[in-house]
Design a protein around this motif. Structure first.
Motif, PDB file in Angstrom:
ATOM      1  N   LEU C  38      54.115  25.452  37.869  1.00 22.23           N
ATOM      2  CA  LEU C  38      52.747  25.549  37.362  1.00 22.23           C
ATOM      3  C   LEU C  38      51.827  25.059  38.477  1.00 22.23           C
ATOM      4  CD1 LEU C  38      50.772  25.928  34.860  1.00 22.23           C
ATOM      5  CD2 LEU C  38      51.036  23.455  34.510  1.00 22.23           C
ATOM      6  N   VAL C  39      50.800  25.856  38.788  1.00 22.95           N
ATOM      7  CA  VAL C  39      49.906  25.524  39.897  1.00 22.95           C
ATOM      8  C   VAL C  39      48.470  25.409  39.395  1.00 22.95           C
ATOM      9  CG1 VAL C  39      48.969  26.355  42.099  1.00 22.95           C
ATOM     10  CG2 VAL C  39      51.403  26.672  41.585  1.00 22.95           C
ATOM     11  N   ARG C  40      47.814  24.337  39.784  1.00 26.41           N
ATOM     12  CA  ARG C  40      46.377  24.202  39.504  1.00 26.41           C
ATOM     13  C   ARG C  40      45.639  24.971  40.593  1.00 26.41           C
ATOM     14  NH1 ARG C  40      42.568  19.978  40.789  1.00 26.41           N
ATOM     15  NH2 ARG C  40      44.288  18.726  41.610  1.00 26.41           N
ATOM     16  N   VAL C  41      44.861  25.958  40.172  1.00 24.35           N
ATOM     17  CA  VAL C  41      44.239  26.856  41.146  1.00 24.35           C
ATOM     18  C   VAL C  41      43.128  26.148  41.923  1.00 24.35           C
ATOM     19  CG1 VAL C  41      42.976  29.022  41.448  1.00 24.35           C
ATOM     20  CG2 VAL C  41      44.792  28.862  39.714  1.00 24.35           C
ATOM     21  N   GLY C  42      43.181  26.298  43.264  1.00 27.12           N
ATOM     22  CA  GLY C  42      42.142  25.730  44.110  1.00 27.12           C
ATOM     23  C   GLY C  42      41.216  26.802  44.650  1.00 27.12           C
ATOM     24  N   GLY C  43      41.703  28.023  44.679  1.00 25.48           N
ATOM     25  CA  GLY C  43      40.907  29.150  45.170  1.00 25.48           C
ATOM     26  C   GLY C  43      41.647  30.445  44.893  1.00 25.48           C
ATOM     27  N   ALA C  44      40.870  31.493  44.591  1.00 28.99           N
ATOM     28  CA  ALA C  44      41.470  32.802  44.310  1.00 28.99           C
ATOM     29  C   ALA C  44      40.614  33.871  44.957  1.00 28.99           C
ATOM     30  CB  ALA C  44      41.576  33.034  42.803  1.00 28.99           C
ATOM     31  N   GLY C  45      41.192  34.613  45.898  1.00 33.11           N
ATOM     32  CA  GLY C  45      40.433  35.602  46.653  1.00 33.11           C
ATOM     33  C   GLY C  45      40.072  36.824  45.832  1.00 33.11           C
ATOM     34  N   VAL C  46      38.928  37.413  46.186  1.00 32.60           N
ATOM     35  CA  VAL C  46      38.416  38.592  45.492  1.00 32.60           C
ATOM     36  C   VAL C  46      38.650  39.815  46.374  1.00 32.60           C
ATOM     37  CG1 VAL C  46      36.362  39.667  44.526  1.00 32.60           C
ATOM     38  CG2 VAL C  46      36.705  37.187  44.317  1.00 32.60           C
ATOM     39  N   CYS C  47      39.356  40.797  45.825  1.00 26.86           N
ATOM     40  CA  CYS C  47      39.882  41.883  46.638  1.00 26.86           C
ATOM     41  C   CYS C  47      39.438  43.242  46.102  1.00 26.86           C
ATOM     42  CB  CYS C  47      41.412  41.787  46.610  1.00 26.86           C
ATOM     43  SG  CYS C  47      42.254  43.057  47.561  1.00 26.86           S
ATOM     44  N   ARG C  48      39.326  44.205  46.979  1.00 26.42           N
ATOM     45  CA  ARG C  48      38.968  45.554  46.562  1.00 26.42           C
ATOM     46  C   ARG C  48      39.971  46.087  45.526  1.00 26.42           C
ATOM     47  NH1 ARG C  48      35.096  48.668  48.433  1.00 26.42           N
ATOM     48  NH2 ARG C  48      34.784  47.077  50.040  1.00 26.42           N
ATOM     49  N   THR C  49      41.194  45.595  45.598  1.00 24.59           N
ATOM     50  CA  THR C  49      42.194  46.012  44.611  1.00 24.59           C
ATOM     51  C   THR C  49      41.750  45.632  43.202  1.00 24.59           C
ATOM     52  OG1 THR C  49      44.076  46.105  46.090  1.00 24.59           O
ATOM     53  CG2 THR C  49      44.559  45.509  43.812  1.00 24.59           C
ATOM     54  N   ASP C  50      41.004  44.542  43.055  1.00 31.03           N
ATOM     55  CA  ASP C  50      40.496  44.175  41.728  1.00 31.03           C
ATOM     56  C   ASP C  50      39.574  45.271  41.195  1.00 31.03           C
ATOM     57  OD1 ASP C  50      41.863  41.727  41.776  1.00 31.03           O
ATOM     58  OD2 ASP C  50      40.237  40.759  42.868  1.00 31.03           O
ATOM     59  N   LEU C  51      38.745  45.808  42.082  1.00 27.81           N
ATOM     60  CA  LEU C  51      37.873  46.913  41.662  1.00 27.81           C
ATOM     61  C   LEU C  51      38.719  48.139  41.318  1.00 27.81           C
ATOM     62  CD1 LEU C  51      35.113  46.466  44.409  1.00 27.81           C
ATOM     63  CD2 LEU C  51      34.890  45.959  41.949  1.00 27.81           C
ATOM     64  N   HIS C  52      39.748  48.402  42.137  1.00 27.78           N
ATOM     65  CA  HIS C  52      40.627  49.540  41.858  1.00 27.78           C
ATOM     66  C   HIS C  52      41.335  49.372  40.518  1.00 27.78           C
ATOM     67  CE1 HIS C  52      40.857  50.492  46.429  1.00 27.78           C
ATOM     68  NE2 HIS C  52      40.008  51.314  45.842  1.00 27.78           N
ATOM     69  N   ILE C  53      41.709  48.133  40.194  1.00 30.24           N
ATOM     70  CA  ILE C  53      42.373  47.873  38.907  1.00 30.24           C
ATOM     71  C   ILE C  53      41.419  48.184  37.765  1.00 30.24           C
ATOM     72  CG2 ILE C  53      43.228  46.036  37.402  1.00 30.24           C
ATOM     73  CD1 ILE C  53      44.447  44.740  39.956  1.00 30.24           C
ATOM     74  N   VAL C  54      40.195  47.688  37.887  1.00 34.93           N
ATOM     75  CA  VAL C  54      39.199  47.938  36.848  1.00 34.93           C
ATOM     76  C   VAL C  54      39.005  49.444  36.652  1.00 34.93           C
ATOM     77  CG1 VAL C  54      36.750  47.686  36.272  1.00 34.93           C
ATOM     78  CG2 VAL C  54      38.032  45.724  37.196  1.00 34.93           C
ATOM     79  N   GLN C  55      39.055  50.184  37.761  1.00 35.75           N
ATOM     80  CA  GLN C  55      38.885  51.643  37.672  1.00 35.75           C
ATOM     81  C   GLN C  55      40.132  52.359  37.137  1.00 35.75           C
ATOM     82  OE1 GLN C  55      37.902  52.351  41.724  1.00 35.75           O
ATOM     83  NE2 GLN C  55      35.873  51.410  41.552  1.00 35.75           N
ATOM     84  N   GLY C  56      41.205  51.610  36.951  1.00 33.77           N
ATOM     85  CA  GLY C  56      42.420  52.214  36.391  1.00 33.77           C
ATOM     86  C   GLY C  56      43.372  52.806  37.418  1.00 33.77           C
ATOM     87  N   LEU C  57      43.096  52.583  38.708  1.00 39.99           N
ATOM     88  CA  LEU C  57      43.910  53.208  39.758  1.00 39.99           C
ATOM     89  C   LEU C  57      45.353  52.692  39.761  1.00 39.99           C
ATOM     90  CD1 LEU C  57      43.114  55.317  41.848  1.00 39.99           C
ATOM     91  CD2 LEU C  57      42.730  53.507  43.492  1.00 39.99           C
TER      92      LEU C  57
END
Lengths: 352, 352, 352, 352
Positions: C38-57
Motif C-alpha cells: 500500500l503506497v501513500r501517493v506523493g505525486g501522480a503524473g498527468v498523461c495524454r493517455t488519460d485523455l485517450h482513455i476518456v475518449q475510449g481509445l
C-alpha cells in the motif's frame, strides 16, 4: 629523388635510448600498384609500440628485414594516386588507417581490416611515416574534416582509433549507474577516456601511477581518480560497491592484468588494449563470475570517420606535442620516460 | 520425520574415494518462508563439481559449515508450497535451477539469477538433492514437459543448462562455414555438442583424450574428431584452415586453456565452462588478434525452458546412468575414473 | 477509511473538458495478497493517455468497469507491505513501474514486465494513483535516490521510463555523425531528447509545431530545430544529407507516421512511442531500403533504476508543473491545449 | 562481336505475357574500368521482380533507358578481368552479388553493399544476365565451391541470398520453443525455410495458398502447414498459442501485411522480403505490443559465402528448373502462373 627518414637498424631488448632510430637520406617511395597512393607526410605520431619494436617485441609478427622506416600513425596530403583509385585526389588532406587489409577476405568485406587474414601493419611490417613521403593503400585514406591539419590529426590514426575502437565496444555494454575503469592516461588512454565519456553515461574511474596524469584525467572528465598503488583493487571495489562493469587497460604490463581481473564485477569485461605483460588467472575465476576478456587492436575505417566526427565538433580533443622529424629520438626518449602529456607527433621539415 | 541423505563431513584435497560422502539418516527439511517449496527428489545428477567440493576447491566460495547435503542438479515432484507461491502445485513434476537468486537485484530482474548479487548455489552452499527431500525457492522450479520423468530430467538442471547456456552464447556468433571446437565430451560436453548442433550451422570439432568419448561425439553429430595429444593445436589449425571461431572448453584444467587460446582464429572466442586449471597468456596474444575469453556458469530459468523444449522434441538427448542414492560413492568413483558415458543420476529408493 | 480520488465515470469520444474526471470520496484500498504494497501517493503524473482513455481509445484493451481511478505515473511512500514482501519497508519513498507483470511468464523472467503475457497496466486497467493511496505489486516499487521527492519523481514512471526505454534502444544503433530526429517535445519528448543526448553522440534534430516547444528543445541540447510544416521531410533530408538514422516519434498521429518513414535513411529505424494515428506505407518502401519500425511501450524495472541514476546526477531533468489533486480537470485541460511545458503532476492535499 | 540477349522494350502495367521480353542480337559488353570483370553467363534466375519491372513498378527507382537486358541473378565463368582485379582469374566459376556498391561509402565499408549510398542493381538498373555475357564489378564475384555448376548456383544470387539474409536476421532472435511463420513457399520462400531450419531451432509454420507449395514446404522441413484462407491469422494464433515470434513474408501483397502483423506475439518481428502491397496499421498496434517491422533486400558478399557453405554440404538445396535463354517468356509466364516449383533459370545456348 631522396628524402629524409627515421629507420631502425637493429633490435635491442635493452634499448634505453637516446639513439633508437637513425635519421638518414633514403630514396623516395613510388606507387607500384594501381590501388596505391603516395602521401606527403604532415605528421607522424610517436607510440609506445615504436619502443616495443626497437626492443624486438614485434619481431616474430613483423618478419621484416632491417633497416626500415617506422611510423604507423600518419597523416598528410595526397601527392599522387594509382590508376584505379577513386574518391581521393592529389592535394587532399588525409589520415591513414595503419592496418593494411587485402580488401577481399571476409574480415575486410565486413570492414574489419584490423582482422584481415593477410594483414600488414604500415610502419611495423612495411615502411611507415617517419619520413617525408610514404606509399599506402588508397582504401586506407580517410579525408580530414574541414579545417583539421594533418599534424593535428595524425595521432587519430592509432592513439585515437585504437582507443575509440575499444571505448566503443565498452560503451555498448555500459549502462547509467555502471562504472568503467580506465587504466593508463597516456597517448591512448587520454583519448579512450574522452571517447567513453562521449559514448555512454557510465561513471569513469581513471587509474594511473602519475599524479600529473590523474590531474589530466580529471580535466578530461573522469568522475573518480585512483593513484595506482598496492591497494588499487580495494580502492576500485570501494568506489564501485562491488566491482567495475568494464576495465579498459591501456597498460597490460606487470601486475596490471591480474589487478584488472580482480576489480571486475560479476559478468564484467576486461578490455585489453595495451600489451607487454602476461595474464594469469585460475579458470575458476573466469567461470565462476562469468567474467570476460576482450582483445583490441586498431579499429576500422568507419570508426575513424566516427572519431573524426567527434573531433570536428570538439567532443574529443587530441593533446599533441610536436617534434621535428630530426628529433625523433628525443621524442621516443620523452615517451619512454613519461614526459609527454597526450601524444608526441613528428613533423617533417618540409611541412612544419 | 527422518530421511536418507548423502553428506560431506570433511574436505580432503587428495580424496581418491570411494568414501567421498556419508549416507545417513537426517531430519527432513521444512518450508520456512512463504516463497519456498518442498520437493520430493526424483533424481539428482552427479557432477565433477561434487568431486571438486570434496577436494575443497569451492571452500572459499561456499562458506558452509559441514556436514551438509550435496547435489545441485535436481528434479522431483512438488510436495508442498509456501503461502505466497503461485504457478506450481503439489504433485507437479519439476526440475530445479540450482542458482538461487534473491529475485530483487538487477541481475535477477533481468532473469540472470546466475549473476545475482547474493547468489546461493543449492547443493554447494546449502543442502541439495542427494536426499529424499529438499527445500528450494519456488521461483527456481521449472515444470517438466508432458511425459518427462524427474530422474531423466535432473541432469538438465546443470549438465544440460550450463552447457546449453554456453552453447547458446557460442551459437550467436557462429556462421555457416565457421568451426567450433568442443573440448571434453562428458556430462556437460555431450549436451553442449548437441545444443550447438541444434542452434547453428557451424562445423563442430570434438576433442577428448578418450576414444570412447570421441565415438560418442560422432554419434551425437560431431563433424570432426581430434584425439587430444601433444599436437592437438596443430590438428585443429589444419582442420580449420587458420583457427576456430569458438572453443567451448568443458575441461579448463592442465594445459588445456593454453591450447584453447592457441587454436582460436583472429577475433575468436574461448568459452570457459570447466575449471580447475590456470590460464596464462601474454596480453599481446589477446590484443594482437582481438581474441576473447568468456566465463560461463549455470544458466537462466528461461534457458532451461528453451532446453526442455529441445529435449521434448528429441532434438537433444541426455545420456543418463542411474544409481541408487545409497550408491553415491560408487557413482562419484565412476565419474572420477571416466567410467560414465553422459551423466550419472542418483535415485532415492522411494522414487526409483 | 475514505480517501479522495479522481475517477472516470463515462467514455466520451468527443470529450473536450473541462469535466473529464470526477473528484470524489471513495474507500481506501487495502492489501489483499502477500506480494502487494500500500503506497501513500506523493505525486501522480498527468498523461495524454488519460485523455485517450476518456475518449475510449483504450476501451478494448482495458476491459475495465467504470468508474475507476486513473493515474499510471505514480510515486509516494510505502505505507504497508504484504507478508511476503522483502527489500522495501514502510516509509520508503518509491516510484512505481506501471506495468504490473505476473512475474512468472518468460517475458517477466527476462525483466520485460512491459511484455508480460498477463500484463495489467495500473491506472489504465485497475485503480491508479489519482488518489491519496493506491495498492500495487511490491515488485514494481523502485526506491528513490537520496533527496528525491515523490512528487518530483512521479513522472519518471511513464514520461521518463517510456521515453528512456525508446531512447536507449535508439542510442544502441546511433554512431557519431548520425542524426536522430525527435518528434514532439512534450512530457515524453523532453525526456527522450535528454536521454538520447546522455546515451550517445549523435546529432539530435527536434521537430515540433510549437515554437515554444522548440525553444525548450534547444535548452535541453537539441542540435537542430525544425518547426513542423508541409516541408518537414525536406528540411530533415537537407539537414541530414540523405535521411536520419533514427526517428523517435512521440506523436504518431495524423500524417506524422508517413513523414517519419520518409525522413529515414537506408536501414533507418522509426521508433513509435506515441499512438492514435495510422501508418500506411507500400511494402516496397520498407523492403527496398531495409527500413525498420519499432514499437515502444513502457520500460523495465532495471531501466527505471538506470534513469534515476541519470536523474540523481542531474544528467536528465524532468520539468514538472504541480497541480492539486482537486485540480485534475484543469491539468488535463492544460495538457489537451498544449499549455504544459514538461509534465503536469497531481499532488494529494495531504502530501502537498 | 554480337551476342544473344533478352531485353525489355516497354513498361506495361497490365502485362499478361507471353511476350514480356524480346530475345535479340546485341553487341557484346566490354570492360571499361580496371575494377570490372567480363563474365560468360552460365545461368540467370527468373524472378518475380522481372515481372514487376515489366509492369513498371521499379520505374522510379530504375531511372534506366529502355531497352536494356534483364537478369539480376547470375552465375558463370570469368572471361576477362580489369587491370586492378585480384583474387579471381579467367575460367573461374562464379556467382554474382547483384547489388553493385560503390565500395567506398560507409555501408560498403561495412560490407553492406545492399545499403550503398550509390547502389546500382545489376539487371534492374543496368544490363544484367539474360545474355551470353555480362560486365560486372569484380568485387561482386563470389567463387563457386568445388563441383558446383553456374546454372545450379545462379539463383543463390538473389532467391538464395535475399532469403538467407532475412532468415539469418530472423534466426538471431528465435529461441527453441518459438514459432516462425514463413509466408509464400516459392523461389525465395523455399530457400528461406531451409535457411531458417539450418540456423535455429524454432518451429516453422509454412503458409501458402497452394497445396502443392505446402507439400513442398513439408518436404523441406516445415513443422506446420497452413493453407492461406480467411482464417489464416486464427490458425496461426492457435498453433502458436498467442502469436509468432517472427513472420517472414515473401509475398507482402494484398491483405498479407495486415495478416502478418496480426499473427505476431508481443515483441514479435515482421520481416518484409516481398513487396507490391501496402501495410496499414494503427500506430497503437505497433506501440502497444512493441511489435517490429523490418525491411530486407538482397544480402552481403559474406552472406553469399555463408550460404554457399550450407549449399556445398547439402544443408540447403535450391530447386531449379532450367529453360533455354530463348524460352525466357515461357519461363516468365510459368512463374506468373505459379507453375514453377523452386526457381526457373535461363541457360544460354553456348553453355547449356
Amino acid at each position: 629523388m631522396m628524402m629524409k627518414a627515421a629507420r631502425i637498424h637493429d633490435f635491442d631488448p635493452d634499448a634505453k635510448g637516446p639513439d633508437y632510430l637513425r635519421v638518414e637520406e633514403v630514396t623516395e617511395p613510388e606507387i607500384t600498384r594501381p590501388d596505391q597512393a603516395l602521401v606527403r607526410v604532415g605528421g607522424a605520431g610517436v607510440c609506445r609500440t615504436d619502443l616495443h619494436i626497437v626492443q624486438g617485441l614485434w619481431r616474430e609478427v613483423q618478419q621484416t628485414e632491417l633497416p626500415y622506416i617506422l611510423g604507423h600513425e600518419n597523416a598528410g596530403w595526397v601527392e599522387e594516386i594509382g590508376s584505379a583509385v577513386e574518391g581521393v585526389s592529389p592535394g587532399d588532406p588525409v589520415v591513414i588507417v595503419p592496418a593494411l587489409g587485402d580488401g577481399t577476405c571476409r574480415a575486410c568485406r565486413r570492414g574489419e581490416d584490423n582482422r584481415c587474414d593477410n594483414l600488414v601493419w604500415q610502419g611495423i611490417q612495411i615502411d611507415g611515416g617517419y619520413a617525408d613521403y610514404l606509399v599506402t593503400k588508397a582504401r586506407n585514406l580517410v579525408p580530414l574534416p574541414e579545417g583539421m591539419e594533418p599534424k593535428a590529426a595524425a595521432a587519430y590514426a592509432d592513439a585515437g582509433l585504437s582507443s575509440y575502437h575499444a571505448a566503443k565496444r565498452a560503451a555498448a555494454e555500459l549502462l547509467p549507474g555502471d562504472h568503467a575503469v580506465v587504466i593508463g592516461i597516456g597517448g591512448l588512454g587520454h583519448m579512450g577516456l574522452q571517447a567513453l565519456s562521449a559514448l555512454c553515461a557510465a561513471k569513469i574511474i581513471a587509474v594511473d601511477v602519475s599524479e600529473e596524469a590523474l590531474a589530466f584525467a580529471e580535466e578530461l572528465g573522469a568522475d573518480h581518480l585512483v593513484q595506482a598503488s598496492d591497494h588499487t583493487v580495494e580502492d576500485v571495489m570501494t568506489l564501485t560497491g562491488g566491482g567495475a562493469a568494464v576495465v579498459l587497460d591501456f597498460v597490460a604490463e606487470h601486475d596490471v592484468p591480474q589487478a584488472a581481473m580482480a576489480m571486475l564485477r560479476t559478468g564484467g569485461n576486461y578490455l585489453v588494449v595495451g600489451y607487454g605483460g602476461e595474464l594469469r588467472t585460475p579458470t575458476m575465476a573466469i567461470m565462476g563470475q562469468e567474467k570476460r576478456i576482450t582483445g583490441n587492436v586498431g579499429g576500422t575505417h568507419d570508426e575513424l570517420i566516427e572519431l573524426l566526427a567527434l573531433a570536428a565538433e570538439d567532443t574529443v580533443r587530441l593533446h599533441v606535442r610536436e617534434y621535428a622529424l630530426d628529433d625523433v629520438n628525443e621524442a621516443l626518449d620523452d615517451l619512454s620516460n613519461g614526459r609527454i602529456r597526450g601524444r608526441g607527433v613528428l613533423v617533417p621539415s618540409a611541412t612544419s
